[in-house]
Design a protein around this motif. Structure first.
Motif, short mmCIF file in Angstrom:
data_model
loop_
_atom_site.label_atom_id
_atom_site.label_comp_id
_atom_site.label_asym_id
_atom_site.label_seq_id
_atom_site.Cartn_x
_atom_site.Cartn_y
_atom_site.Cartn_z
N ILE A 134 12.86 -8.05 8.57
CA ILE A 134 13.13 -8.65 7.26
C ILE A 134 12.70 -7.72 6.11
O ILE A 134 13.05 -7.96 4.96
N PHE A 135 11.98 -6.64 6.47
CA PHE A 135 11.57 -5.68 5.45
C PHE A 135 12.58 -4.54 5.31
O PHE A 135 12.32 -3.57 4.61
N GLU A 136 13.68 -4.63 6.00
CA GLU A 136 14.85 -3.77 5.88
C GLU A 136 14.51 -2.28 5.85
O GLU A 136 14.22 -1.70 6.88
N SER A 137 14.52 -1.65 4.67
CA SER A 137 14.37 -0.19 4.59
C SER A 137 13.05 0.30 5.14
O SER A 137 12.93 1.47 5.54
N HIS A 138 12.03 -0.54 5.16
CA HIS A 138 10.73 -0.14 5.69
C HIS A 138 10.59 -0.43 7.19
O HIS A 138 9.59 -0.06 7.79
N CYS A 139 11.59 -1.06 7.77
CA CYS A 139 11.47 -1.55 9.14
C CYS A 139 11.24 -0.42 10.15
O CYS A 139 10.27 -0.44 10.91
N GLY A 177 20.13 -7.94 23.05
CA GLY A 177 21.07 -9.02 22.79
C GLY A 177 21.51 -9.12 21.34
O GLY A 177 22.41 -9.90 21.01
N GLY A 178 20.86 -8.36 20.45
CA GLY A 178 21.25 -8.37 19.04
C GLY A 178 20.59 -9.46 18.23
O GLY A 178 20.95 -9.66 17.06
N TYR A 179 19.62 -10.15 18.80
CA TYR A 179 18.95 -11.22 18.07
C TYR A 179 17.89 -10.67 17.11
O TYR A 179 17.56 -11.31 16.10
N VAL A 180 17.32 -9.52 17.47
CA VAL A 180 16.36 -8.83 16.60
C VAL A 180 16.90 -7.42 16.39
O VAL A 180 17.25 -6.74 17.36
N ILE A 181 16.97 -6.99 15.15
CA ILE A 181 17.57 -5.70 14.83
C ILE A 181 16.50 -4.62 14.75
O ILE A 181 15.62 -4.65 13.88
N HIS A 182 16.57 -3.69 15.69
CA HIS A 182 15.67 -2.54 15.68
C HIS A 182 16.45 -1.30 16.10
O HIS A 182 17.43 -1.38 16.86
N ASP A 183 16.01 -0.13 15.63
CA ASP A 183 16.62 1.14 16.00
C ASP A 183 16.40 1.41 17.49
O ASP A 183 15.41 0.97 18.07
N GLU A 184 17.33 2.16 18.11
CA GLU A 184 17.22 2.46 19.54
C GLU A 184 15.94 3.21 19.87
O GLU A 184 15.34 3.02 20.93
N ARG A 185 15.50 4.09 18.96
CA ARG A 185 14.27 4.83 19.22
C ARG A 185 13.05 3.92 19.23
O ARG A 185 12.09 4.15 19.98
N VAL A 186 13.07 2.89 18.40
CA VAL A 186 11.98 1.90 18.42
C VAL A 186 11.99 1.16 19.75
O VAL A 186 10.93 0.90 20.34
N LEU A 187 13.18 0.85 20.24
CA LEU A 187 13.30 0.18 21.53
C LEU A 187 12.64 0.99 22.64
O LEU A 187 11.87 0.45 23.45
N ILE A 188 12.91 2.30 22.67
CA ILE A 188 12.33 3.16 23.70
C ILE A 188 10.81 3.20 23.55
O ILE A 188 10.07 3.14 24.56
N CYS A 232 0.83 -1.20 0.00
CA CYS A 232 0.00 0.00 0.00
C CYS A 232 0.87 1.25 0.00
O CYS A 232 0.59 2.23 -0.71
N TYR A 233 1.92 1.24 0.80
CA TYR A 233 2.81 2.41 0.89
C TYR A 233 3.54 2.64 -0.43
O TYR A 233 3.61 3.77 -0.93
N VAL A 234 4.06 1.57 -1.00
CA VAL A 234 4.82 1.69 -2.25
C VAL A 234 3.94 2.18 -3.39
O VAL A 234 4.37 2.98 -4.23
N CYS A 235 2.70 1.71 -3.43
CA CYS A 235 1.82 2.03 -4.56
C CYS A 235 1.10 3.36 -4.42
O CYS A 235 0.54 3.86 -5.39
#
Length: 666
Positions: free
Chosen positions: A95-100, A140-151, A51-54
């Motif tokens: 797994i959606f990388e740039s959209h994560c 622990g680095g098992y799931v990659i997320h930005d620090e702001r998402v963590l907060i 939806c976002y891409v289109c």
């Protein structure tokens, strides 16, 4: 479907272009969002991405539309529950990388809105433990997320040390050793963040988990790294003593503006009275420089010392009627009536001396006193308005304006129209009273200035519209709709829009012929008309009265001169443009200025919001090229075809009783 439409999609079928030359249609089912009973988080995120891409509108609009869509879908029975469903989505988003990152913020913000209205207690309790587990996996680095998402995850699910302890110990019971282990785990992560200079995230975690072990050394480290926002957040969390330490650090580093903001925000003016007062003076000075004198007066809160400082600023700007107004309104003593500006009050010199002693060493203070004393003596023996305060600006004498004519009755209107119709080029500007109330409608345009090189007509639009709207409309149509008169403006789309909104019943403001916006010719990024005049003519315009009360009657002589200069200076700048424009068919380098292609004719009813945002259409060039070539050879010193008369305000009711001559450039 309405949400998809707002993104530039019809909600049913989307055309997707492949890398080749062919394309195919692929359908996205909006039913997938209306019923999430059997939709997995992975499929949901994939559909969200499509939806976002289109979508065809801008990224911000698409984000807001999708945010609303996600918020609504949380009511559509996602399994096993809305809060848990979002955690699952956060697990699969990497797994959606740039959209994560963007989608993570999107669904978390949607969840926070949803949680305000309701979810089941069982769903929220399970989701909180799952989110705590996600926190551990991210750290622990098992799931990659930005620090702001963590907060944001911590805040949205209100995860505390007890929740982390339960996940770490795999037990629903809370015990002291488990809490110590959870705090130690979080503490190590915070230390890692500090080592990597991720101070804002570290401070957010310390505040969220109520950890107060770090002290002044942590604050100093953030200040050394110029992480001021993080330092302020930390000091506010720690309390008043730390805030005072922060303010003192700002003072020591000469960051007085930062210190003032902390003092004001946290009510520390009793602890730092001098800095608070200087900060208030600085804010008044900024408002005065912007011409917002009424706002500055309100911000003084009737403080006598601040009012006296505002008087000083008005005198420094040459705004002498404001000086008289303030002195009379607040009974300020020690200031001479400066309406004639015969001399500066010596009390001002003493005031400046004490003011400087607070900021400078004794030598700087003595030099400043000497400067003001010389200024005092020079003004005392000079002509009334021959002040150094005007030396940096264009003035009435320098522009050699012979007439400023006030137009507020029928004969004056007809005479002005006849005169202007004989001109080949005129400058146009408008003024209206500023409105400082947020969200309120702007005031009506009060006056319109139309000027040749030597003469400026100032039309009282408010009175003319009330007394003779039809005659006003007819006269301005003869001027504004005429293809024989080149009309100059600066950032004129703002005036055009305001005129159309103020006088929507008049046809004259719905169509313009032969407009040349000087701003578009030079494409000046900053400084406005004053900055452009300084660059081209060697001196700028004094914009002190820009935000004065343009609805008062009569206008002061200074207001009349200000309004006239704004229109006349356009003629002088155009003279420079013409002299540096290439002859027809010739292009001889970078010194030439192309202006003919910027001439615009437009219908405001069709394009009020896009005026001047696009170059004129090709068919217009044929219409304007012949006239533009004529203007190429115009000598602006002979644009007035009417006999010159003595400089005067033709309307006696506009004179304010002063007889002093305008100041000359030193």
């Amino acid at each position: 479907i309405s949400t998809f439409s707002s993104m530039g999609m019809d909600g049913r079928a989307l055309e997707m272009h492949n890398s080749g030359t062919t394309h195919q249609e692929r359908a996205i089912s909006t039913h997938a969002f209306s019923d999430l009973t059997h939709v997995s988080p992975l499929l949901f995120i994939y559909l969200l991405k499509e939806c976002y891409v289109c979508g065809t509108c801008k990224a911000t609009a698409k984000f807001r539309a999708l945010q609303q869509q996600v918020h609504q879908m949380l009511y559509n029975s996602p399994r096993p529950g809305p809060a848990i469903f979002v955690v699952h989505c956060l697990y699969v988003l990497p797994i959606f990388e740039s959209h994560c990152e963007g989608f993570s913020h999107l669904i978390i913000s949607s969840l926070r809105r949803y949680l305000k209205t309701g979810t089941t207690k069982e769903d929220l309790l399970k989701a909180k433990l799952m989110a705590a587990h996600l926190f551990l996996d991210i750290v622990g680095g098992y799931v990659i997320h930005d620090e702001r998402v963590l907060i944001k995850v911590l805040e949205a699910y209100d995860i505390r040390l007890t929740d982390i302890q339960k996940v770490m110990c795999n037990s629903d019971l809370t015990n002291h050793s488990g809490l110590v282990a959870a705090e130690a785990f979080v503490g190590r992560y915070i230390l890692d963040l500090i080592e990597s200079q991720s101070y804002m995230t570290a401070v957010s975690l310390l505040e969220h988990f109520s950890i107060r072990k770090s002290g002044e050394s942590f604050l100093f480290k953030m200040m050394e790294s110029k992480e001021y926002r993080a330092a302020e957040k930390w000091a506010a969390y720690m309390g008043k003593p730390m805030l005072c330490t922060l303010v003192q650090e700002y003072i020591d580093k000469q960051l007085l503006e930062h210190a003032y903001e902390i003092i004001k925000k946290n009510n520390l003016k009793e602890e730092f009275p001098e800095v608070y007062h200087k900060g208030k003076e600085s804010s008044l000075k900024k408002l005065a420089e912007k011409g917002c004198w009424d706002v500055a007066e309100t911000r003084t809160n009737n403080d006598k010392q601040l009012l006296e400082y505002l008087v000083y600023l008005a005198m420094e700007a040459g705004y002498f009627e404001k000086v008289d107004e303030l002195c009379n309104r607040y009974s300020l003593k020690g200031f001479t009536n400066v309406k004639g500006m015969v001399a500066l009050p010596f009390g001002l010199v003493i005031y400046v001396a004490f003011w400087m002693l607070e900021e400078c060493d004794i030598m700087d203070c003595l030099l400043e006193i000497l400067h003001y004393f010389v200024l005092y003596l020079e003004i005392s023996v000079s002509k009334p308005d021959a002040s150094l305060l005007h030396s940096n600006y264009l003035n009435f004498n320098k522009m050699d304006i012979e007439d400023i004519i006030w137009v507020d009755e029928v004969h004056g209107l007809l005479d002005a129209t006849s005169y202007i119709e004989e001109c080949k080029v005129v400058g146009i500007d408008c003024e209206w009273r500023p409105n400082y109330e947020k969200g309120s409608k702007p005031n009506k345009v009060s006056i319109m200035q139309i000027a040749s090189e030597k003469r400026a007509y100032i039309f009282d639009l408010i009175k003319l519209f009330e007394d003779m709207p039809d005659i006003l409309d007819n006269c301005l149509i003869r001027i504004l709709h005429s293809p024989r008169i080149l009309k100059l403006g600066y950032n004129f789309q703002c005036d055009v829009k305001q005129l159309a909104l103020s006088y929507g019943d008049l046809k004259c403001f719905k169509q313009y012929e032969m407009l040349l916006d000087i701003q578009n010719v030079f494409k000046e990024p900053s400084g406005g008309l004053s900055g452009l005049a300084k660059k081209i003519l060697g001196a700028g315009l004094n914009k002190t009265r820009r935000n004065s009360n343009w609805e008062q009657r009569p206008l002061t002589q200074n207001q009349l001169e200000y309004a006239a200069l704004d229109a006349v200076v356009l003629i002088h700048i155009f003279s420079h443009v013409r002299d540096h424009s290439p002859p027809a068919g010739v292009s001889d380098g970078h010194s030439r200025i192309e202006w003919k292609s910027h001439i615009v004719s437009t219908n405001i009813e069709n394009s009020i919001n896009v005026l001047f945002t696009h170059p004129p259409p090709p068919q217009m060039h044929e219409h304007t090229s012949a006239l533009a070539n004529t203007y190429q050879s115009i000598d602006v010193s002979h644009m007035d075809n009417t006999k010159r008369t003595k400089r005067d305000c033709s309307s006696k009711k506009q004179c304010d009783g002063r007889t002093e001559e305008p100041s000359k450039l030193k």
